[in-house]
Design an enzyme around this catalytic site. Structure first.
Site, PDB file in Angstrom:
ATOM      1  N   GLY A  79       0.793  -1.232   0.000  1.00  0.00           N
ATOM      2  CA  GLY A  79       0.000   0.000   0.000  1.00  0.00           C
ATOM      3  C   GLY A  79       0.816   1.269   0.000  1.00  0.00           C
TER       4      GLY A  79
ATOM      5  N   HIS B 297     -14.393  -9.641  -6.589  1.00  0.00           N
ATOM      6  CA  HIS B 297     -13.131 -10.322  -6.899  1.00  0.00           C
ATOM      7  C   HIS B 297     -13.448 -11.662  -7.544  1.00  0.00           C
ATOM      8  CE1 HIS B 297      -8.923 -11.725  -5.715  1.00  0.00           C
ATOM      9  NE2 HIS B 297      -9.521 -12.796  -6.168  1.00  0.00           N
TER      10      HIS B 297
ATOM     11  N   LYS C 122      -9.197 -13.439   2.189  1.00  0.00           N
ATOM     12  CA  LYS C 122     -10.430 -14.094   1.743  1.00  0.00           C
ATOM     13  C   LYS C 122     -11.030 -14.913   2.878  1.00  0.00           C
ATOM     14  CE  LYS C 122      -8.469 -14.227  -2.865  1.00  0.00           C
ATOM     15  NZ  LYS C 122      -7.675 -15.012  -3.817  1.00  0.00           N
TER      16      LYS C 122
ATOM     17  N   ASN D 278      -1.456 -14.847  -9.870  1.00  0.00           N
ATOM     18  CA  ASN D 278      -0.753 -15.572  -8.804  1.00  0.00           C
ATOM     19  C   ASN D 278      -0.149 -16.825  -9.414  1.00  0.00           C
ATOM     20  OD1 ASN D 278      -1.518 -13.680  -6.908  1.00  0.00           O
ATOM     21  ND2 ASN D 278      -3.405 -14.763  -6.417  1.00  0.00           N
TER      22      ASN D 278
ATOM     23  N   ARG E 119       1.086 -19.601  -8.566  1.00  0.00           N
ATOM     24  CA  ARG E 119       1.203 -20.694  -7.609  1.00  0.00           C
ATOM     25  C   ARG E 119      -0.161 -21.339  -7.436  1.00  0.00           C
ATOM     26  NH1 ARG E 119      -1.626 -18.166  -3.535  1.00  0.00           N
ATOM     27  NH2 ARG E 119      -1.359 -15.922  -3.477  1.00  0.00           N
TER      28      ARG E 119
END
Lengths: 576, 458
Positions: B176, B219, B248, B301, B303
Site C-alpha cells: 500500500g 473479486h 479471503k 498468482n 502458484r
C-alpha cells in the site's frame, strides 16, 4: 556435481548502506552523470540545427535519424566512441563531434549488428584525424564478435586540411578497407547504404560490402567532377559520373537503386532478416533474461565518488547479474579478488571484480592489508579463472577498481612480476570475448593485468568515476619528492615555508596527473571506448554478452556440464 | 503409510519430493504424492517438528521457528532437498512459492521446482509488464496509463481521459505504499508528487503508473493449468468477494453474478494469455468485476491457491497431482472439453481467530477437534485433537468445502457442516461464517469487496 550452483548474493539497500551515505553518493554521482548526459546531447547535435536543416532541405535524413529508422522499434543504439575528438579543434576552429561518424551496436530484425554511419551534419561526413581509427575500432569489435556490419555511407572523403593525420598512417583511412576485407574474409556479412556524396575514400567505403544500395541522390567517385578535365564544359556533375545510372547499371559497383533514404533503410532491414538468426536463445537453455533481485539504479548510491572510500563489491555484482545469483569460484584463495559465474540476460559469463576495504594475508594470519590491489594468490586465482573461462567459452567481464600490484621486498621475492606476466600472457592469448569496465580506479599494472585496453578486450567501458593512469596522484608526488620525505612519506623539513612549498609542489604534481585521469580525456583519444552511467552498465553488459552468443561458429562454447570451472571448484575444495 | 516407498512410482516420475511448506498445504501436497507413488519429505521448522501430520513420515528440520530462519530460508531448504535426495520441490502457497530467485536456485541445484519458470514468475510479479502482456493477449485491464507515466502532465492527461477518482501507484510498490488517490484534476499534481516521494524513499524507484480507482466491485479469479508443451486449460472461475482486510473468508464457484458471455470471453482470453507467456503449472488470474459487469485483469498468482479445492470439487480433478505431473514433463492429462464443472461449490476458511475480539489470532491447544463429514462435504486440514497451534504462522485451521446443485443448497450444506464442526480450546471464525451464510445480503448477492455481507451482525 556438474550443475552451475548459483547462490543469492547481496542484500537490500536498507542492509547494504546507511540512508545518508547512500543519498550523498547518489547525489554526487548523479551530478557527474547529468554532466555526462549533457555532453552526449552536445555531441549528438552535430554541427547544429542549421546543418540538419540543410540535410532535410535536400530531402535526406541526418545520420542519427537514419540510425533511428534502421533499428528495431522500441530499442536504443548502444553507442561507442561518442567522445572521440571531444573538445579538440581543427583547421579554422572547427570541431568534430563524435569524430564525424556514429558507431553503435544496434538491434535490427532481432539481431545485434554494428552500424557505422558518417555524420552528414558534420562537414558532409568527412574523415577527421581519428575518424579512421574510430571506424576501424568498430570494425574490430564487429570482427571479434562476427557481427553483421552496416555502413550508412555519406562521406565526402578526408577533411583535407588535416589529411596528414588521417591519410598516410598504419591506421589511416586506407586501413578501413583492409578491415572491410578482413571482415569479409571471416564471413561477416557487410551491408552498405550510400546516401550522398561519396568521394575518394568515401567512394571506396561501400564496395567490399556484400550488398550495396544507392539512393537517387547518391554518387560514388574516385574523384569528383571538380578534378575531371572537361567536366565543366560538358556540364558533367559528380552524380552524372558516379550516380546510380553508372554504378548499378554500367559498372556493377552497386546492386540496387532506391528513391530515397527511407526506402533504403527498409531494404537494409530486409537484408538483415535473411541473415542467420541469433543463437542466444539456444544457449539460454531454460533460463530467460531476469533483472537482478536488487535494482541496478541503486548502484548510484553504493559507489563512493571518493576513490579512497571502500564499498562491498558483492553489492555491486548483485545489482548487475540476473536475479543476483552468482557462483563464486575459489572463494578461499586470493581474498582480494572475487571471481565467478553468473547469468547476464540469461547467458553465462565469467565476472572478475576487485574487493575493496581490508583483506587478510595468508602468510600473516593476524595482519590485514588493503584490497583494490593484486597479491600473489589473487593474481594466480584470476589467471586460472581467465584460462578456465577461455577453455569453457565463457565471455569474461573484468570489473576494475584497482590501485595496482603489491610492491615491496616480499612482493618481489614472491615473484609478482612473473605471476603478473602469466596473467597477462593468459589474457593476451585468450580467444573468448572479454569486456572490461573501469568502474573506478584503473591504475598501473593493475589496469594491464585486468585486461585493460592494451590487451584488446572487445569493448572497454569507463564510468564517470574512472581514474585511468599509471599511478595515483599521491603515489606520483611521493615518487617525485622522495628525497624530501621520510620513511612514512611525511615531509622531513621542519621549516614551515619549506613545508608549504613542498606541499604545494606535491599538490601540483597530483593535480596534473589528476587531470590526465579525466575519463573524457581517455575517451577523446580512444583510450577507452565509451563512458556510461552506472544505471546503463547492465544494459551494455547484457547486450555484449548476448552478442557473444549470437553467432558462435567461430569460437568454442562448452555446455556447463563439462566446464573446466567444475575442476577448479573440486580442486579448491568447494562443496560439491 | 509406509515411510519409504522403495518401489517404482505409480506414474513414471520423481521418486522423492520435498514439501517446502507447512500445515494444511503440506498435508495436501503429501496426499498427492501418495497418489502418485512419490515419497514426500516434510521440510519442517523446529516448531513443526512434532506436528501430527508428520507422524510416520520423513522429515528434515530446516531451521528455527521464525519463518525467515526456516520456511523463508532459501539456501537451507535447497540444501535439505539435496541432502534427502529429493529431486522435486513443492513450495505450496505463501512463503517462497512466488519467489523467482528461489525457483531459479532450485533449478540451479538440480531440484525441479513445481511451478512456472523463474522468468514467467518474475514477469507476472511486475505490475506494468504483466498488465501489458495480458492486455496484448486480449484481457481487459482497469483503465489507466499505458505503463510508466513520463511526468505529471501525462498523469493529468490520462486521469482526465479515464475519469476520476484515480490511483497513482508506485511501479515498485507494495504494502500500500507509494499510492495516492486523486479525486479531481486539481489533486493530480499533489498526489503525483506525494506518491513519487514516498516511492523513492521506500523503494528507491519513483516510477509511477495510474489506474482508475474502482471502488467496490467483486473479486473473480480464473484457475488455469498448463503443461510444458504449450497446452493450457482453465478449470473455471471462483468468486472470492467475501474478504476482510484483503484476506479471503469465503470462496465459491461459479461466480453468482457473472454473465455467461463475460465468463466465456474471459476464460478463453485467460487461457490464451497464459499460453502467450509460456506459463507452466497451476496459476490463477485475478480480476475485478466492475459495476458494468466487465472482468478487469489485476494480477496473476503464479502458484497454487488456498481455494483451489473449490475448483477441484466442481471439476473432479486433482490440481496438485496435475501440478506434479506437468512438472515432471507429462502432457496435461485432460483436454478443455473434458473439463466438466458441476453444481455450485463454496469454501469457508476457518481460522483460529476470535471474531468477537477483533479477529485477534488465538494460538493454543485444540483440546477436541471433530471435522464434519458427509456426501458433498470436504474438509482439508492438518489439525486433530491435541494439536498445538503455533503462534509463528498464519492461523488457518481448516477449509470446509461443500457442493450443491444450487448455490443455496451448497450454502445450506455448509451451514450444517459448520454446525457439526467441533473445535474446543481455541476460538474459531465459524460463528462469523454462519452469520454470513445465513444473511440475506449473501444469499441475494448484495455485497462487494468493501463490506462483509451479514457481518458484523446488525
Amino acid at each position: 556435481m556438474a550443475h552451475v550452483p548459483l547462490v543469492p548474493i547481496g542484500a537490500a539497500r536498507e542492509q547494504a548502506a546507511d540512508p545518508r551515505t547512500f543519498d550523498e553518493h547518489r547525489q554526487a554521482l548523479g551530478e557527474l552523470e547529468a554532466a555526462l548526459q549533457r555532453r552526449r546531447v552536445g555531441v549528438h547535435a552535430g554541427w547544429g540545427d542549421s546543418y540538419a536543416a540543410r540535410v532535410h532541405a535536400k530531402g535526406k535524413l541526418t545520420a542519427r535519424e537514419r540510425v533511428a529508422r534502421l533499428i528495431d522499434p522500441g530499442t536504443t543504439p548502444l553507442e561507442v566512441g561518442t567522445f572521440v575528438n571531444d573538445g579538440l579543434v581543427f583547421g579554422d576552429n572547427l570541431r568534430s563531434p563524435a569524430a564525424g561518424v556514429i558507431t553503435a551496436f544496434c538491434r535490427v530484425e532481432g539481431r545485434w549488428v554494428m552500424v557505422i554511419a558518417n555524420d552528414n551534419t558534420v562537414a558532409s561526413g568527412s574523415w577527421w584525424p581519428r575518424t579512421p581509427e574510430k571506424i576501424e575500432r568498430a570494425q574490430t569489435m564487429a570482427l571479434r564478435l562476427r557481427l553483421p556490419t552496416i555502413y550508412l555511407v555519406d562521406c565526402s572523403g578526408l577533411f583535407l586540411p588535416e589529411q596528414s593525420k588521417s591519410f598516410p598512417g598504419a591506421t589511416g583511412a586506407g586501413h578501413i578497407f583492409k578491415k572491410n576485407s578482413l571482415l569479409s574474409a571471416s564471413g561477416v556479412p557487410q551491408l552498405a547504404g550510400v546516401f550522398g556524396d561519396c568521394i575518394a575514400g568515401g567512394g571506396y567505403m561501400p564496395i567490399i560490402s556484400d550488398r550495396v544500395y544507392m539512393t537517387e541522390q547518391a554518387y560514388m567517385v574516385i574523384a569528383g567532377a571538380a578534378l575531371i578535365k572537361g567536366a565543366k564544359s560538358q556540364k558533367l556533375t559528380s552524380l552524372d559520373i558516379g550516380g546510380p545510372e553508372v554504378h548499378v547499371h554500367l559498372s556493377g559497383c552497386a546492386d540496387r537503386r532506391v528513391p530515397n533514404d527511407e526506402v533504403l533503410l527498409q531494404c537494409l532491414r530486409r537484408e538483415v532478416a535473411k541473415l542467420p538468426s541469433s543463437g542466444a536463445d539456444f544457449y539460454r537453455g531454460d533460463a530467460g533474461a531476469i533483472e537482478p533481485a536488487f535494482p541496478t539504479h541503486e548502484l548510484r548510491g553504493l559507489m563512493p565518488v571518493d576513490h579512497r572510500e571502500g564499498y562491498d563489491a558483492y553489492q555491486i555484482l548483485a545489482r548487475l547479474v540476473d536475479q543476483s545469483l552468482f557462483w563464486e569460484l575459489m572463494p578461499d584463495a586470493g581474498e582480494e579478488m572475487i571471481c565467478g559465474v553468473a547469468r547476464l540476460g540469461g547467458l553465462y559469463a565469467g565476472l572478475i571484480i576487485n574487493r575493496q576495504g581490508l583483506v587478510g594475508d595468508p602468510e600473516h594470519p593476524s595482519a590485514r592489508r588493503p584490497g583494490g590491489t593484486l597479491y600473489r594468490a589473487g593474481i594466480a586465482k584470476i589467471s586460472a579463472f581467465s584460462r578456465a573461462c577461455d577453455s569453457d567459452g565463457l565471455p569474461i567481464i573484468w570489473l576494475q577498481d584497482i590501485s595496482g600490484f603489491d610492491i615491496g621486498v616480499e612482493a618481489e621475492r614472491q615473484g609478482l612480476l612473473a605471476y603478473g606476466s602469466n596473467l597477462i600472457y593468459t589474457n593476451s592469448t585468450n580467444s573468448t570475448p572479454m569486456f572490461t569496465v573501469l568502474l573506478r580506479k584503473a591504475s598501473g599494472a593493475g589496469y594491464y593485468a585486468m585486461a585493460g585496453l592494451p590487451y584488446d578486450p572487445v569493448v572497454q567501458l569507463s564510468t564517470c568515476l574512472t581514474r585511468l593512469s599509471v599511478m595515483e596522484g599521491r603515489t606520483l608526488s611521493i615518487a617525485t619528492y622522495n628525497t624530501k620525505l621520510d620513511d612514512n612519506f611525511e615531509i622531513l623539513s621542519k621549516d614551515p615555508d619549506e613545508r608549504r612549498a613542498i606541499e604545494a609542489g606535491m599538490r601540483a604534481v597530483e593535480q596534473r596527473i589528476e587531470a590526465d585521469m579525466d575519463p573524457f580525456v581517455a575517451a577523446r583519444q580512444m583510450d577507452t571506448d565509451e563512458i556510461v552511467a552506472f544505471g546503463e552498465l547492465r544494459s551494455y553488459l547484457c547486450a555484449l554478452v548476448e552478442m557473444s552468443y549470437q553467432y558462435s561458429g567461430y569460437r568454442r562454447v562448452k555446455n556447463p556440464r563439462i566446464w573446466t570451472m567444475h575442476d577448479l571448484a573440486v580442486l579448491t575444495g568447494g562443496i560439491r | 503409510m509406509t515411510s519409504k516407498n522403495r518401489g517404482a512410482p505409480a506414474v513414471p516420475m520423481f521418486r522423492r519430493l520435498i514439501v517446502a511448506n507447512r500445515g494444511e498445504v503440506a498435508v495436501r501436497i503429501a496426499r498427492a504424492c501418495d497418489l502418485l507413488g512419490i515419497t514426500p519429505v516434510f521440510a519442517v521448522s523446529a516448531a513443526d517438528r512434532d506436528a501430527p501430520y508428520t507422524r510416520g513420515r520423513e522429515t528434515v528440520c530446516i531451521g528455527a521457528a521464525r519463518s525467515p530462519q526456516s520456511y523463508l530460508n532459501m539456501q537451507a531448504i535447497v540444501q535439505a532437498a539435496r541432502q534427502r535426495e529429493c529431486t522435486a520441490l513443492h513450495p505450496g502457497w505463501g512463503f517462497l512459492s512466488e519467489n523467482p530467485v528461489f525457483a531459479a536456485l532450485c533449478e540451479a541445484h538440480g531440484i525441479s521446482f513445481i511451478g512456472p519458470s523463474p522468468r514467467a514468475m518474475h514477469l507476472m510479479g511486475k505490475k506494468t509488464p504483466a498488465k501489458q502482456a495480458m492486455r496484448a493477449a486480449g484481457l481487459q485491464l482497469i483503465s489507466g496509463s499505458d505503463g510508466i507515466l513520463a511526468d505529471v502532465d501525462e498523469a493529468r492527461a490520462v486521469a482526465d481521459r479515464v475519469g476520476y477518482p484515480v490511483l497513482l501507484k508506485a511501479e515498485s510498490g507494495g504494502g500500500g505504499r507509494g499510492m495516492r488517490i486523486a479525486r479531481g484534476p486539481d489533486e493530480v499534481a499533489g498526489a503525483y508528487a506525494d506518491a513519487q516521494a514516498e516511492a523513492v524513499a521506500a523503494f528507491g524507484d519513483g516510477r509511477l503508473y495510474l489506474e482508475r480507482l474502482v471502488e467496490g466491485g467483486r473479486h473473480v479469479e480464473i484457475q488455469i493449468m498448463a503443461d510444458r508443451y504449450g497446452d493450457v486449460v482453465h478449470i473455471g472461475e471462483r468468486d472470492c468477494t467475501v474478504q476482510r482486510n484483503h484476506q479471503k473468508l469465503i470462496e465459491e464457484s461459479p461466480s453468482p453474478v457473472l454473465s455467461p458471455d463475460e465468463r466465456a470471453r474471459t476464460l478463453a482470453a485467460a487461457v490464451r494469455a497464459a499460453a502467450s507467456i509460456g506459463y507452466v503449472g497451476a496459476g490463477t488470474m485475478e480480476f475485478l468485476l466492475d459495476a458494468g459487469g466487465t472482468l478487469r485483469f489485476m494480477e496473476m498468482n503464479t502458484r497454487l491457491q488456498v481455494e483451489h479445492c473449490v475448483s477441484e470439487v466442481r471439476s473432479g480433478r486433482d490440481l496438485v497431482v496435475e501440478q506434479i505431473r506437468v512438472a515432471a514433463g507429462h502432457p496435461l492429462s485432460f483436454r478443455q472439453d473434458e473439463v466438466e464443472l458441476v453444481g455450485h461449490a463454496i469454501e469457508c476458511r476457518i481460522n483460529a481467530e476470535d471474531p468477537s475480539q477483533g479477529f485477534k489470532p488465538a494460538p493454543g491447544t485444540i483440546t477436541r477437534w471433530h471435522g464434519p463429514t458427509g456426501p458433498d462435504v470436504r474438509v482439508d486440514t492438518h489439525v486433530e485433537s491435541g494439536y498445538e497451534v503455533p503462534p509463528h504462522y498464519d492461523s488457518l485451521l481448516c477449509k470446509v468445502i461443500t457442493r450443491g446443485a444450487t448455490r443455496d443448497e451448497a450454502a445450506d450444506r455448509m451451514i450444517a457442516a459448520l454446525r457439526e464442526l467441533v473445535c474446543e480450546g481455541v476460538p474459531t471464525t465459524v460463528p462469523m461464517h454462519l452469520q454470513i451464510l445465513q444473511s440475506s445480503a449473501f444469499r441475494e448477492n448484495r455485497y462487494d469487496t468493501r463490506a462483509i455481507p451479514g457481518w458484523p451482525p446488525v
